[in-house]
Design a protein around this motif. Structure first.
Motif, short mmCIF file in Angstrom:
data_model
loop_
_atom_site.label_atom_id
_atom_site.label_comp_id
_atom_site.label_asym_id
_atom_site.label_seq_id
_atom_site.Cartn_x
_atom_site.Cartn_y
_atom_site.Cartn_z
N ASP A 13 0.82 -1.20 0.00
CA ASP A 13 0.00 0.00 0.00
C ASP A 13 0.85 1.26 0.00
OD1 ASP A 13 0.99 -0.35 2.47
OD2 ASP A 13 -0.93 -0.33 3.50
N ALA A 14 2.06 1.15 -0.54
CA ALA A 14 2.89 2.35 -0.65
C ALA A 14 3.31 2.47 -2.10
CB ALA A 14 4.09 2.26 0.27
N ARG A 15 2.34 2.52 -2.97
CA ARG A 15 2.62 2.60 -4.39
C ARG A 15 3.40 3.88 -4.69
NH1 ARG A 15 -2.11 0.07 -3.68
NH2 ARG A 15 -3.27 1.96 -3.24
N GLY A 16 4.30 3.76 -5.64
CA GLY A 16 5.09 4.94 -6.00
C GLY A 16 6.46 4.93 -5.36
N GLU A 17 6.68 4.03 -4.41
CA GLU A 17 7.99 3.97 -3.77
C GLU A 17 8.82 2.87 -4.44
OE1 GLU A 17 8.41 6.32 -1.98
OE2 GLU A 17 6.53 6.81 -1.02
N ALA A 18 10.12 2.97 -4.32
CA ALA A 18 10.99 1.90 -4.76
C ALA A 18 10.61 0.63 -4.00
CB ALA A 18 12.45 2.27 -4.48
N ALA A 19 10.85 -0.52 -4.61
CA ALA A 19 10.54 -1.78 -3.94
C ALA A 19 11.23 -1.81 -2.59
CB ALA A 19 11.02 -2.96 -4.79
N ARG A 20 10.49 -2.17 -1.55
CA ARG A 20 11.09 -2.18 -0.21
C ARG A 20 10.20 -2.92 0.76
NH1 ARG A 20 10.24 4.30 1.09
NH2 ARG A 20 8.05 4.11 1.63
N ASP A 21 10.74 -3.24 1.89
CA ASP A 21 10.00 -3.99 2.91
C ASP A 21 9.12 -3.02 3.69
OD1 ASP A 21 9.10 -5.30 5.13
OD2 ASP A 21 11.01 -6.25 5.60
N GLU A 22 7.86 -2.92 3.28
CA GLU A 22 6.98 -1.89 3.87
C GLU A 22 6.77 -2.08 5.36
OE1 GLU A 22 6.19 0.92 2.73
OE2 GLU A 22 6.97 0.53 0.73
N ALA A 23 6.79 -3.33 5.81
CA ALA A 23 6.62 -3.55 7.25
C ALA A 23 7.78 -2.93 8.02
CB ALA A 23 6.53 -5.04 7.54
N ALA A 24 8.99 -3.14 7.49
CA ALA A 24 10.17 -2.59 8.16
C ALA A 24 10.14 -1.07 8.10
CB ALA A 24 11.45 -3.13 7.50
N VAL A 25 9.71 -0.53 6.96
CA VAL A 25 9.63 0.93 6.84
C VAL A 25 8.66 1.48 7.88
CG1 VAL A 25 8.87 2.83 5.36
CG2 VAL A 25 10.25 1.00 4.39
N SER A 26 7.53 0.82 8.00
CA SER A 26 6.53 1.27 8.97
C SER A 26 7.06 1.23 10.39
CB SER A 26 5.29 0.38 8.86
OG SER A 26 4.37 0.71 9.88
N ARG A 27 7.80 0.18 10.72
CA ARG A 27 8.42 0.13 12.06
C ARG A 27 9.35 1.31 12.27
NH1 ARG A 27 8.72 -5.39 11.14
NH2 ARG A 27 10.89 -5.27 10.45
N PHE A 28 10.10 1.63 11.20
CA PHE A 28 11.02 2.76 11.31
C PHE A 28 10.26 4.06 11.52
CE2 PHE A 28 13.07 6.22 8.78
CZ PHE A 28 14.02 6.55 9.73
N VAL A 29 9.18 4.24 10.76
CA VAL A 29 8.36 5.45 10.90
C VAL A 29 7.87 5.59 12.34
CG1 VAL A 29 6.10 6.44 10.33
CG2 VAL A 29 7.61 5.63 8.50
N GLU A 30 7.36 4.50 12.88
CA GLU A 30 6.82 4.56 14.24
C GLU A 30 7.92 4.82 15.27
OE1 GLU A 30 3.74 4.92 14.79
OE2 GLU A 30 3.19 4.51 12.72
N ARG A 31 9.08 4.25 15.01
CA ARG A 31 10.18 4.44 15.96
C ARG A 31 10.63 5.90 15.98
NH1 ARG A 31 16.12 1.75 15.07
NH2 ARG A 31 17.28 3.07 16.54
N PHE A 32 10.80 6.47 14.80
CA PHE A 32 11.27 7.85 14.76
C PHE A 32 10.18 8.78 15.29
CE2 PHE A 32 12.45 11.78 12.21
CZ PHE A 32 13.40 12.18 13.12
N ALA A 33 8.93 8.49 14.96
CA ALA A 33 7.83 9.31 15.47
C ALA A 33 7.81 9.28 17.00
CB ALA A 33 6.51 8.80 14.91
N ALA A 34 8.09 8.11 17.56
CA ALA A 34 8.13 8.00 19.02
C ALA A 34 9.25 8.85 19.59
CB ALA A 34 8.29 6.54 19.42
N ASP A 35 10.42 8.82 18.93
CA ASP A 35 11.55 9.66 19.35
C ASP A 35 11.13 11.13 19.40
OD1 ASP A 35 13.18 7.47 19.49
OD2 ASP A 35 14.39 7.94 17.74
N LEU A 36 10.47 11.56 18.33
CA LEU A 36 10.07 12.96 18.25
C LEU A 36 9.02 13.30 19.30
CD1 LEU A 36 9.86 13.46 14.38
CD2 LEU A 36 11.61 14.32 15.92
N ALA A 37 8.07 12.37 19.49
CA ALA A 37 7.01 12.61 20.47
C ALA A 37 7.61 12.75 21.86
CB ALA A 37 6.01 11.46 20.42
N GLU A 38 8.62 11.93 22.13
CA GLU A 38 9.26 12.00 23.45
C GLU A 38 9.91 13.36 23.66
OE1 GLU A 38 12.48 9.46 26.05
OE2 GLU A 38 11.87 8.74 24.08
#
Lengths: 183, 183
Positions: A13-38
DNA sequence: CCTTAACTTCACAAATTTGTGAAACTAGCG
DNA sequence: CGCTAGTTTCACAAATTTGTGAAGTTAAGG
């Protein structure tokens, strides 16, 4: 909702992006978002910002953000309002479409630190007023004056530091260009 | 509760301080606390910190803090726990008394910025991991690598900046000492 | 102009955070 | 060894914040 399933199990569900492991990308997004929220950033704003950061184009529409983060359009709207206010994101009206795109501000970190600087300026002003109230000769007054001086110092230093960053980047890019020409 | 009323109308409940307009001091405390809270600090921690900042001794007991800020001992306890954790305040056991005193950490701002630095270090680490996930050659991967580089740059710069502050302070104090000797 | 896609605003429910009173704990002092 | 001043912990009520659905607004496209 059109959806294909990858071997890995992550929905594509991330059309338009280079082929990649979307689950891993999502984990990264949530991790960095948590850093910022903190660090004090609103949760949704942090998630939206992180989602933009990992997009190849650096810009996404409201619908894309809502889909990728599984949040309502209202939440996207609120997050974007905040991110625009602090100049971390700019809104673009896509010509020939009725759909907005939200793009990462060119120099996000530059802008963000500049904002920080403005906050320090307010603190300094608060301190100078406080020093008057306490009496400049009293122990508390002296302590507060020194604090004000420190804030003033930081304000002088920060722009210089950002300038050094720019210079370093320019130098690096120039080196890379030479490299490319030689190779 | 023993209490005398000053001509100005402000209750004299800040015993031990130089004569001063306690109402104005209180307004200052609340203003600075609000500044800090806006920057993400817990409200009560900000108020306690501000109250310590305006005390001549730079240290107050739990009871004094509770009285001046009109909060419960429990709230003081919670605020102090936070402030100790981030090394903004140290707790002192007063010898010959069963009462603790909470003292401003010597180099509060030094310590606070160092903490900030540690946070930036975590962010950099998050970014490096993210770059791997996204692929170093992709547009998103490049953007994230540059972000990581910026965080790295900030980490190199901050200690240098603090060093410059120390040098400037040392120089200033030396100048003041010469001044005093001459005068 | 009317329709409708896209976004925003609003009122509210849910979740989280905050500060309190009261009980529990700790350690000086007799 | 209790007694008690001082502090912390705990459970809870209040306040605040957050995210949502639904209604409202705006402007592209016919």
């Amino acid at each position: 909702m059109r959806e294909t399933i990858e071997p890995g199990g992550a929905p594509d569900d991330a059309r338009g992006e280079a082929a990649r492991d979307e689950a891993a990308v999502s984990r990264f997004v949530e991790r960095f978002a948590a850093d910022l929220a903190e660090a004090g950033m609103q949760r949704m704003a942090a998630r939206v910002f992180a989602a933009l950061l990992v997009s190849d184009s650096g810009a996404l529409s409201s619908a894309e953000l809502a889909e990728r983060l599984r949040i309502s359009p209202a939440a996207v709207s609120g997050a974007i309002r905040y991110l625009s206010q602090v100049d971390m994101v700019v809104r673009e009206r896509e010509p020939g479409s009725r759909r907005d795109r939200y793009r990462l501000y060119n120099e996000v970190w530059y802008e963000t630190l500049t904002r920080r600087d403005q906050m320090v300026a307010r603190w300094e002003s608060t301190m100078r007023d406080g020093a008057k109230v306490l009496g400049p000769g009293t122990p508390a007054g002296l302590r507060i004056t020194e604090t004000a001086d420190f804030f003033e110092f930081v304000q002088r230093e920060l722009p210089k530091m950002l300038e050094r960053w720019r210079a370093q980047q320019a130098e690096r890019r120039a080196a890379e260009a030479r490299e490319a020409e030689a190779g």
